[in-house]
Write a protein that holds these residues in place. Structure first.
Motif, PDB file in Angstrom:
ATOM      1  N   LEU A 201      20.616   1.852 -27.457  1.00 32.30           N
ATOM      2  CA  LEU A 201      20.456   1.608 -26.054  1.00 32.30           C
ATOM      3  C   LEU A 201      19.577   2.937 -25.413  1.00 32.30           C
ATOM      4  CD1 LEU A 201      24.381   0.967 -26.739  1.00 32.30           C
ATOM      5  CD2 LEU A 201      22.447  -0.191 -25.770  1.00 32.30           C
ATOM      6  N   HIS A 202      19.616   3.681 -26.017  1.00 33.45           N
ATOM      7  CA  HIS A 202      18.282   5.043 -24.873  1.00 33.45           C
ATOM      8  C   HIS A 202      17.909   4.962 -24.434  1.00 33.45           C
ATOM      9  CE1 HIS A 202      17.342   8.727 -23.415  1.00 33.45           C
ATOM     10  NE2 HIS A 202      18.489   9.771 -23.121  1.00 33.45           N
ATOM     11  N   GLU A 203      16.707   3.830 -25.672  1.00 36.70           N
ATOM     12  CA  GLU A 203      15.438   3.915 -25.157  1.00 36.70           C
ATOM     13  C   GLU A 203      15.112   3.173 -24.711  1.00 36.70           C
ATOM     14  OE1 GLU A 203      14.076   3.971 -29.454  1.00 36.70           O
ATOM     15  OE2 GLU A 203      14.025   5.147 -29.545  1.00 36.70           O
ATOM     16  N   ARG A 204      16.289   1.979 -24.686  1.00 36.41           N
ATOM     17  CA  ARG A 204      15.731   0.516 -24.087  1.00 36.41           C
ATOM     18  C   ARG A 204      16.516   0.375 -22.399  1.00 36.41           C
ATOM     19  NH1 ARG A 204      19.951  -3.248 -21.806  1.00 36.41           N
ATOM     20  NH2 ARG A 204      19.461  -5.286 -21.890  1.00 36.41           N
ATOM     21  N   LEU A 208      13.748   0.334 -19.506  1.00 36.21           N
ATOM     22  CA  LEU A 208      13.837  -0.780 -18.648  1.00 36.21           C
ATOM     23  C   LEU A 208      13.647  -0.005 -17.343  1.00 36.21           C
ATOM     24  CD1 LEU A 208      17.022  -2.567 -19.364  1.00 36.21           C
ATOM     25  CD2 LEU A 208      14.520  -3.524 -18.899  1.00 36.21           C
ATOM     26  N   GLU A 209      13.833   1.633 -17.044  1.00 36.73           N
ATOM     27  CA  GLU A 209      13.445   2.054 -16.069  1.00 36.73           C
ATOM     28  C   GLU A 209      12.214   1.852 -15.409  1.00 36.73           C
ATOM     29  OE1 GLU A 209      15.688   5.847 -15.825  1.00 36.73           O
ATOM     30  OE2 GLU A 209      17.565   5.027 -15.155  1.00 36.73           O
ATOM     31  N   VAL A 210      11.294   2.400 -16.779  1.00 35.36           N
ATOM     32  CA  VAL A 210       9.786   2.477 -16.470  1.00 35.36           C
ATOM     33  C   VAL A 210       9.440   1.057 -16.050  1.00 35.36           C
ATOM     34  CG1 VAL A 210       7.573   2.911 -18.157  1.00 35.36           C
ATOM     35  CG2 VAL A 210       9.305   4.311 -18.371  1.00 35.36           C
ATOM     36  N   ARG A 215       7.081  -2.651 -12.352  1.00 37.38           N
ATOM     37  CA  ARG A 215       7.260  -3.468 -11.152  1.00 37.38           C
ATOM     38  C   ARG A 215       7.616  -3.479  -9.496  1.00 37.38           C
ATOM     39  NH1 ARG A 215      11.061  -5.741 -15.014  1.00 37.38           N
ATOM     40  NH2 ARG A 215      12.899  -5.092 -13.624  1.00 37.38           N
ATOM     41  N   ALA A 216       7.677  -2.131  -9.126  1.00 32.98           N
ATOM     42  CA  ALA A 216       7.795  -1.855  -8.004  1.00 32.98           C
ATOM     43  C   ALA A 216       6.737  -1.255  -7.663  1.00 32.98           C
ATOM     44  CB  ALA A 216       9.045  -0.783  -7.820  1.00 32.98           C
ATOM     45  N   ARG A 217       5.478  -0.340  -8.633  1.00 37.27           N
ATOM     46  CA  ARG A 217       4.358  -0.909  -8.029  1.00 37.27           C
ATOM     47  C   ARG A 217       3.699  -1.470  -7.709  1.00 37.27           C
ATOM     48  NH1 ARG A 217       6.033   4.079 -11.902  1.00 37.27           N
ATOM     49  NH2 ARG A 217       4.742   2.937 -13.279  1.00 37.27           N
ATOM     50  N   LEU A 218       3.483  -2.078  -9.032  1.00 38.10           N
ATOM     51  CA  LEU A 218       2.978  -3.421  -8.763  1.00 38.10           C
ATOM     52  C   LEU A 218       3.031  -4.188  -6.905  1.00 38.10           C
ATOM     53  CD1 LEU A 218       2.921  -4.990 -12.185  1.00 38.10           C
ATOM     54  CD2 LEU A 218       0.835  -3.922 -11.451  1.00 38.10           C
ATOM     55  N   ALA A 219       3.723  -4.458  -6.876  1.00 41.53           N
ATOM     56  CA  ALA A 219       4.756  -4.527  -5.436  1.00 41.53           C
ATOM     57  C   ALA A 219       4.287  -4.087  -4.397  1.00 41.53           C
ATOM     58  CB  ALA A 219       6.126  -5.229  -6.043  1.00 41.53           C
ATOM     59  N   ALA A 220       4.274  -3.049  -4.421  1.00 35.73           N
ATOM     60  CA  ALA A 220       4.116  -2.241  -3.934  1.00 35.73           C
ATOM     61  C   ALA A 220       2.295  -2.745  -3.402  1.00 35.73           C
ATOM     62  CB  ALA A 220       3.768  -0.974  -3.767  1.00 35.73           C
TER      63      ALA A 220
END
Length: 445
Positions: A201-204, A208-210, A215-220
């Motif tokens: 769960l922790h690794e997931r 997900l945060e990574v 995705r935020a960097r790609l959108a930017a």
């Protein structure tokens, strides 16, 4: 035998609410927080649990020592040796779980043969618990079989010393104690599974945060590319108009002062317009909703803004005509912006590469499924060796990207009149682009 792996560097802290995908399960979150705090305290003080457990097992042998001192059971030295033999191996129970279990089982067999009650046989249960938490299922099954057999034998041997009435209860006692031993092994196995599940769960959550950050960097990056394309269209067109006007204003200032003054005013208006558009783009990047002077923000240019665009181009010298066929105002705003920018970039190339007095024909045709835009100039080239529009730069690439967003294409090449023709097709039935690529900029009304 299998030794547990050493704890690695601590992973980024993830809130229990994130691991459990929400905060609506308060009791689960509370238990998770307690487990995390306990685990963290254990990691911060690794020697505490290592020493406390053997000391607790040794403390359970104090009543046996008192009985030995009173002459009950085995002698004191024997009891002390057995307690030490039970408890000292527990210091290595995590590194060598099977070996520690084997040692405690051997000491238990010796104590049974000597009929010595040490009170520290709980060390064997602790060793079995660590076996369940550490080793493979096959090894756990072997150790569990040994523990159940040893427990049954101990109950039968000690029950044989009791009266017949109590000896009849020996099978029930053996079954109960064997069930408790199996429960201890199962608890160790469940603990290992739960630890693995929590780690997963922790690794997931970390993954997900990574992925969210990626995705935020790609959108930017996509947004920066889109804004760069918009700035290229704005500045390229405006500077081309200003350069064309400035070339004629120098001579007009002396020969025709009034006409030169008008030309300079057009240059000033074009510069202010470019600054306003740049301010608008920067406001969109900063997610501002209003301009600095409080005026509301209006949509980006559309086909209704073609006339002011053509007037600016006419002010730089070329003769520009516009021919339309079909309904233009009913098109989607994004499609209107794409067509507007393609026409703007085509006129910019004309100002850069064609003669100042050239004639430009702009044709717009729409039907139920497509939009067709053509920009054709009569040439000739501004200078014999100046690069023509065939030198594909960022402008032509940007036009093709805009057309591709609406399922269309752009072709450009020389025409029979000695000039250049840009032909663009757009589909009106194409699925709109994703939100982050849609032209949603605002400008002062």
């Amino acid at each position: 035998m299998t030794a547990p792996t050493a704890p690695g560097p601590s992973a980024p802290s993830i809130a229990p609410e994130t691991l459990l995908d929400g905060t609506n399960r308060g009791s689960d979150v509370a238990v998770m927080k307690w487990l995390i705090r306990t685990r963290q305290a254990d990691l911060d003080h690794p020697g505490f649990r290592r020493w406390v457990v053997p000391l607790l097992c040794a403390g359970l042998g104090l009543p046996a020592l008192r009985n030995a001192a009173n002459g009950i059971g085995a002698a004191v030295p024997t009891v002390v040796v057995l307690i030490v033999a039970f408890c000292v191996p527990l210091l290595w129970r995590q590194q060598r779980p099977v070996l520690v279990f084997a040692l405690t089982s051997a000491v238990s067999a010796v104590a049974l043969s000597l009929d010595a009650d040490t009170g520290a046989e709980s060390a064997r249960i602790v060793a079995l618990l660590n076996v369940g938490r550490s080793v493979r299922p096959a090894q756990l099954a072997i150790c569990l079989g040994i523990a159940v057999a040893q427990t049954t034998v101990a109950v039968v041997v000690r029950g044989a010393e009791q009266p017949n009435e109590q000896f009849l209860q020996t099978p029930v006692l053996a079954i109960v104690q064997s069930a408790l031993v199996m429960a201890v092994a199962a608890a160790g196995l469940v603990g290992r599974v739960m630890n693995a599940y929590i780690r997963a769960l922790h690794e997931r959550a970390v993954r997900l945060e990574v992925e969210r950050d990626q995705r935020a960097r790609l959108a930017a990056a996509a947004e920066r590319a889109r804004v760069a394309r918009e700035m290229h269209d704005i500045l390229g067109h405006t500077l081309a108009v200003i350069v064309g006007l400035a070339g004629g204003a120098a001579g007009l200032t002396e020969a025709k002062p009034k006409r030169g003054a008008e030309t300079l005013r057009i240059i000033a208006d074009s510069g202010r317009g470019a600054l306003a558009e740049l301010r608008r783009l920067l406001a969109v990047i900063g997610e501002e909703r209003d301009t600095e002077d409080g005026r509301p923000l209006a949509p980006q240019p559309g086909l209704a803004d073609l006339d002011p665009l053509l007037e600016r181009v006419r002010g730089a010298g070329p003769t520009v005509t516009l021919h339309t066929r079909g309904a233009l105002t009913g098109l989607a705003p994004g499609l209107q912006l794409a067509v507007y920018r393609v026409i703007q970039e085509s006129l910019t190339n004309t100002l850069k590469h064609a003669a100042p007095d050239t004639t430009v024909h702009v044709t717009l045709t729409t039907d139920d499924t497509s939009v067709h835009a053509t920009v054709e100039d009569a040439g000739p080239a501004r200078a014999p060796h100046s690069p023509g529009p065939q030198d594909e730069g960022r402008g032509l690439v940007g036009m093709r990207e805009r057309a591709a967003l609406y399922g269309g294409s752009v072709t450009a090449g020389p025409n029979t009149n000695g000039g250049w023709t840009v032909d663009a097709h757009f589909r009106t039935t194409t699925t709109p682009p994703p939100p982050h690529t849609a032209p949603t900029e605002k400008r002062p009304a």
